[in-house]
Design a protein around this motif. Structure first.
Motif, PDB file in Angstrom:
ATOM      1  N   GLY A   1       7.198 -13.037 -18.818  1.00  0.00           N
ATOM      2  CA  GLY A   1       5.975 -13.779 -18.538  1.00  0.00           C
ATOM      3  C   GLY A   1       5.136 -13.226 -17.413  1.00  0.00           C
ATOM      4  N   THR A   2       5.479 -12.032 -16.910  1.00  0.00           N
ATOM      5  CA  THR A   2       4.732 -11.429 -15.816  1.00  0.00           C
ATOM      6  C   THR A   2       4.430  -9.969 -16.148  1.00  0.00           C
ATOM      7  OG1 THR A   2       6.564 -10.488 -14.523  1.00  0.00           O
ATOM      8  CG2 THR A   2       6.136 -12.851 -14.266  1.00  0.00           C
ATOM      9  N   ARG A   3       3.694  -9.308 -15.240  1.00  0.00           N
ATOM     10  CA  ARG A   3       3.469  -7.870 -15.354  1.00  0.00           C
ATOM     11  C   ARG A   3       4.352  -7.121 -14.352  1.00  0.00           C
ATOM     12  NH1 ARG A   3      -1.785  -9.668 -15.049  1.00  0.00           N
ATOM     13  NH2 ARG A   3      -2.101  -8.613 -13.039  1.00  0.00           N
ATOM     14  N   ARG A   4       5.424  -7.766 -13.900  1.00  0.00           N
ATOM     15  CA  ARG A   4       6.328  -7.156 -12.937  1.00  0.00           C
ATOM     16  C   ARG A   4       7.469  -6.422 -13.650  1.00  0.00           C
ATOM     17  NH1 ARG A   4       6.894 -10.681  -7.367  1.00  0.00           N
ATOM     18  NH2 ARG A   4       4.655 -10.711  -6.919  1.00  0.00           N
ATOM     19  N   ILE A   5       7.747  -5.219 -13.162  1.00  0.00           N
ATOM     20  CA  ILE A   5       8.814  -4.416 -13.732  1.00  0.00           C
ATOM     21  C   ILE A   5       9.697  -3.895 -12.599  1.00  0.00           C
ATOM     22  CG2 ILE A   5       7.457  -3.717 -15.743  1.00  0.00           C
ATOM     23  CD1 ILE A   5       6.989  -1.024 -14.317  1.00  0.00           C
ATOM     24  N   GLU A   6      10.944  -3.554 -12.956  1.00  0.00           N
ATOM     25  CA  GLU A   6      11.881  -2.986 -11.995  1.00  0.00           C
ATOM     26  C   GLU A   6      12.290  -1.598 -12.464  1.00  0.00           C
ATOM     27  OE1 GLU A   6      15.085  -5.747 -11.830  1.00  0.00           O
ATOM     28  OE2 GLU A   6      13.985  -7.194 -10.580  1.00  0.00           O
TER      29      GLU A   6
ATOM     30  N   ILE B   1      20.232  -1.333  -3.901  1.00  0.00           N
ATOM     31  CA  ILE B   1      21.307  -2.006  -4.639  1.00  0.00           C
ATOM     32  C   ILE B   1      22.637  -1.285  -4.448  1.00  0.00           C
ATOM     33  CG2 ILE B   1      19.758  -3.065  -6.307  1.00  0.00           C
ATOM     34  CD1 ILE B   1      20.540  -0.872  -8.290  1.00  0.00           C
ATOM     35  N   THR B   2      22.587  -0.017  -4.026  1.00  0.00           N
ATOM     36  CA  THR B   2      23.750   0.725  -3.546  1.00  0.00           C
ATOM     37  C   THR B   2      23.225   1.617  -2.421  1.00  0.00           C
ATOM     38  OG1 THR B   2      23.587   2.752  -4.875  1.00  0.00           O
ATOM     39  CG2 THR B   2      24.625   0.830  -5.931  1.00  0.00           C
ATOM     40  N   PRO B   3      24.114   2.277  -1.666  1.00  0.00           N
ATOM     41  CA  PRO B   3      23.606   3.151  -0.602  1.00  0.00           C
ATOM     42  C   PRO B   3      22.667   4.248  -1.102  1.00  0.00           C
ATOM     43  CG  PRO B   3      25.938   2.711  -0.258  1.00  0.00           C
ATOM     44  CD  PRO B   3      25.591   2.133  -1.593  1.00  0.00           C
ATOM     45  N   ARG B   4      22.819   4.686  -2.364  1.00  0.00           N
ATOM     46  CA  ARG B   4      22.016   5.788  -2.882  1.00  0.00           C
ATOM     47  C   ARG B   4      21.085   5.382  -4.020  1.00  0.00           C
ATOM     48  NH1 ARG B   4      27.165   7.904  -1.957  1.00  0.00           N
ATOM     49  NH2 ARG B   4      27.272   9.717  -0.544  1.00  0.00           N
ATOM     50  N   THR B   5      20.877   4.103  -4.226  1.00  0.00           N
ATOM     51  CA  THR B   5      19.991   3.645  -5.293  1.00  0.00           C
ATOM     52  C   THR B   5      19.051   2.575  -4.773  1.00  0.00           C
ATOM     53  OG1 THR B   5      21.700   4.069  -6.965  1.00  0.00           O
ATOM     54  CG2 THR B   5      19.841   2.699  -7.623  1.00  0.00           C
ATOM     55  N   ALA B   6      17.754   2.800  -4.952  1.00  0.00           N
ATOM     56  CA  ALA B   6      16.730   1.820  -4.580  1.00  0.00           C
ATOM     57  C   ALA B   6      16.137   1.215  -5.831  1.00  0.00           C
ATOM     58  CB  ALA B   6      15.628   2.487  -3.751  1.00  0.00           C
ATOM     59  N   ARG B   7      16.068  -0.098  -5.882  1.00  0.00           N
ATOM     60  CA  ARG B   7      15.396  -0.800  -6.985  1.00  0.00           C
ATOM     61  C   ARG B   7      14.018  -1.227  -6.502  1.00  0.00           C
ATOM     62  NH1 ARG B   7      19.003  -4.651 -10.233  1.00  0.00           N
ATOM     63  NH2 ARG B   7      19.556  -2.569 -11.041  1.00  0.00           N
ATOM     64  N   VAL B   8      12.990  -0.698  -7.154  1.00  0.00           N
ATOM     65  CA  VAL B   8      11.613  -0.966  -6.766  1.00  0.00           C
ATOM     66  C   VAL B   8      10.981  -1.905  -7.797  1.00  0.00           C
ATOM     67  CG1 VAL B   8       9.364   0.021  -6.210  1.00  0.00           C
ATOM     68  CG2 VAL B   8      11.452   1.295  -5.668  1.00  0.00           C
ATOM     69  N   THR B   9      10.412  -2.995  -7.300  1.00  0.00           N
ATOM     70  CA  THR B   9       9.670  -3.922  -8.164  1.00  0.00           C
ATOM     71  C   THR B   9       8.192  -3.593  -8.058  1.00  0.00           C
ATOM     72  OG1 THR B   9      11.325  -5.649  -7.797  1.00  0.00           O
ATOM     73  CG2 THR B   9       9.188  -6.340  -8.670  1.00  0.00           C
ATOM     74  N   PHE B  10       7.565  -3.380  -9.225  1.00  0.00           N
ATOM     75  CA  PHE B  10       6.142  -3.064  -9.300  1.00  0.00           C
ATOM     76  C   PHE B  10       5.399  -4.177 -10.023  1.00  0.00           C
ATOM     77  CE2 PHE B  10       8.192   1.139  -9.312  1.00  0.00           C
ATOM     78  CZ  PHE B  10       7.431   1.859  -8.407  1.00  0.00           C
TER      79      PHE B  10
ATOM     80  N   VAL C   1       0.441   0.922 -10.982  1.00  0.00           N
ATOM     81  CA  VAL C   1       1.450  -0.065 -10.602  1.00  0.00           C
ATOM     82  C   VAL C   1       1.543  -0.080  -9.082  1.00  0.00           C
ATOM     83  CG1 VAL C   1       2.782   0.078 -12.734  1.00  0.00           C
ATOM     84  CG2 VAL C   1       3.312   1.644 -10.860  1.00  0.00           C
ATOM     85  N   GLU C   2       1.756  -1.274  -8.523  1.00  0.00           N
ATOM     86  CA  GLU C   2       1.810  -1.429  -7.069  1.00  0.00           C
ATOM     87  C   GLU C   2       3.157  -1.993  -6.657  1.00  0.00           C
ATOM     88  OE1 GLU C   2      -0.493  -4.194  -3.832  1.00  0.00           O
ATOM     89  OE2 GLU C   2      -1.742  -2.888  -5.086  1.00  0.00           O
ATOM     90  N   VAL C   3       3.714  -1.454  -5.597  1.00  0.00           N
ATOM     91  CA  VAL C   3       5.022  -1.901  -5.119  1.00  0.00           C
ATOM     92  C   VAL C   3       4.925  -3.321  -4.584  1.00  0.00           C
ATOM     93  CG1 VAL C   3       6.880  -1.488  -3.462  1.00  0.00           C
ATOM     94  CG2 VAL C   3       5.738   0.451  -4.570  1.00  0.00           C
ATOM     95  N   VAL C   4       5.832  -4.177  -5.057  1.00  0.00           N
ATOM     96  CA  VAL C   4       5.950  -5.551  -4.573  1.00  0.00           C
ATOM     97  C   VAL C   4       7.150  -5.688  -3.644  1.00  0.00           C
ATOM     98  CG1 VAL C   4       6.328  -7.950  -5.274  1.00  0.00           C
ATOM     99  CG2 VAL C   4       4.844  -6.465  -6.651  1.00  0.00           C
ATOM    100  N   ALA C   5       8.247  -5.015  -4.001  1.00  0.00           N
ATOM    101  CA  ALA C   5       9.466  -5.113  -3.193  1.00  0.00           C
ATOM    102  C   ALA C   5      10.320  -3.877  -3.407  1.00  0.00           C
ATOM    103  CB  ALA C   5      10.256  -6.367  -3.566  1.00  0.00           C
TER     104      ALA C   5
END
Length: 293
Positions: free
Chosen positions: A92-97, A16-25, A8-12
């Motif tokens: 409809g995509t191969r993108r996950i969070e 979402i909070t000071p201590r939580t990162a949401r990574v889109t792959f 999986v490759e990072v897209v974004a």
């Protein structure tokens, strides 16, 4: 049924909070039916120091063969594994969070997430229906008068997906322990929802949530309780529910996601093994992922 193993490759990356990162792959391969159910476990493979990307185990026909293939990788090259819950798959995509709790540069997952940028690559094992909960929460909710979901910030991704799957007309209570008020997240559900945020404000992990259960006056009727987070707290809360609140063991789905001052690389304690044995005796493996360590 094989267990998917892919890069999986990072897209974004978004805080979402000071201590939580949401990574889109973006996954190299992901079946259309994978990752659409709530509370889906997966494992991320992190590279060893000096590697640009991890070495992945070869796909196997045996659902559990991936782990033997993983162990066959020389230890110096073998990726570090951490469990997570899939927060969302874009239709409809191969993108996950996937959400990462940022607790400092003290572990492979949180340390990686602090520096994650588009183009970075990890490995992923799963998600798969093999690790779907044996009793979907929506089904349990239909048989109960109310449901209670409780945990710390590592359980938030699973709680959010479970709430989104609950049917209209049910009653759902959510108790979540987080570091402070800035860590609150928006939660949505078709069910009649009441959310209680509990703030540690410097207290030890799990203590505020545990005390809330010890002091609680639960609603009448038949409940179903979903419980996850720091293992010691989960164990204490479950004991309280059974011994003091009179909730039957069969009405509690519990998972210890992480252990205070220990990592997934440390050997399980005798209590960890006892918990695992009890879960196995209750049915198929339903251990979820989380958002940390």
């Amino acid at each position: 049924m094989t267990l998917p193993v892919t890069f999986v490759e990072v897209v974004a990356v978004r805080r979402i909070t000071p201590r939580t990162a949401r990574v889109t792959f973006e996954a190299e391969a992901l079946a259309d039916t994978v990752g659409t159910a709530p509370d889906q476990q997966l494992k991320l493979c992190f590279p060893r120091p000096g590697q640009r990307e991890p070495v992945l185990p070869a796909p196997q026909d045996d659902p559990m063969g991936w782990y033997q293939a993983y162990l066959a990788i020389p230890e110096a090259e073998r990726p570090l594994l951490r469990s997570f819950t899939l927060r969302r798959r874009e239709p409809g995509t191969r993108r996950i969070e996937i959400d990462f709790v940022l607790h400092g540069d003290t572990g492979p997952a949180a340390g990686w997430a602090l520096r994650a940028a588009p183009g970075d690559r990890l490995g992923m094992v799963g998600p798969s229906a093999l690790y779907a909960p044996p009793v979907p929460l929506a089904e349990a909710a239909a048989d109960a008068d109310w449901v209670l979901l409780a945990g710390d910030e590592t359980a938030l991704p699973a709680i959010a997906t479970l709430l989104e799957a609950l049917p209209e007309g049910g009653r759902a209570y959510v108790w979540i322990e987080v570091a402070d008020r800035a860590e609150r997240q928006e939660l949505e559900s078709r069910a009649d929802l009441e959310v209680e945020w509990l703030y540690r404000d410097g207290a030890a992990p799990g203590t505020v949530l545990t005390e809330a259960f010890r002091d609680a006056v639960l609603p009448g009727g038949e409940p179903f309780v979903w419980l996850a987070g720091e293992t010691g707290a989960v164990r204490a809360i479950r004991r309280c529910l059974i011994e003091e609140q009179g909730v039957p063991k069969s009405d509690i789905d519990f998972t210890g996601y992480w252990r205070h001052r220990l990592t997934q690389d440390d050997a399980p304690t005798a209590e960890d093994l006892a918990d695992a044995q009890e879960r196995l005796a209750a049915g198929p493996d339903s251990t979820s992922g989380n958002a940390a360590r």
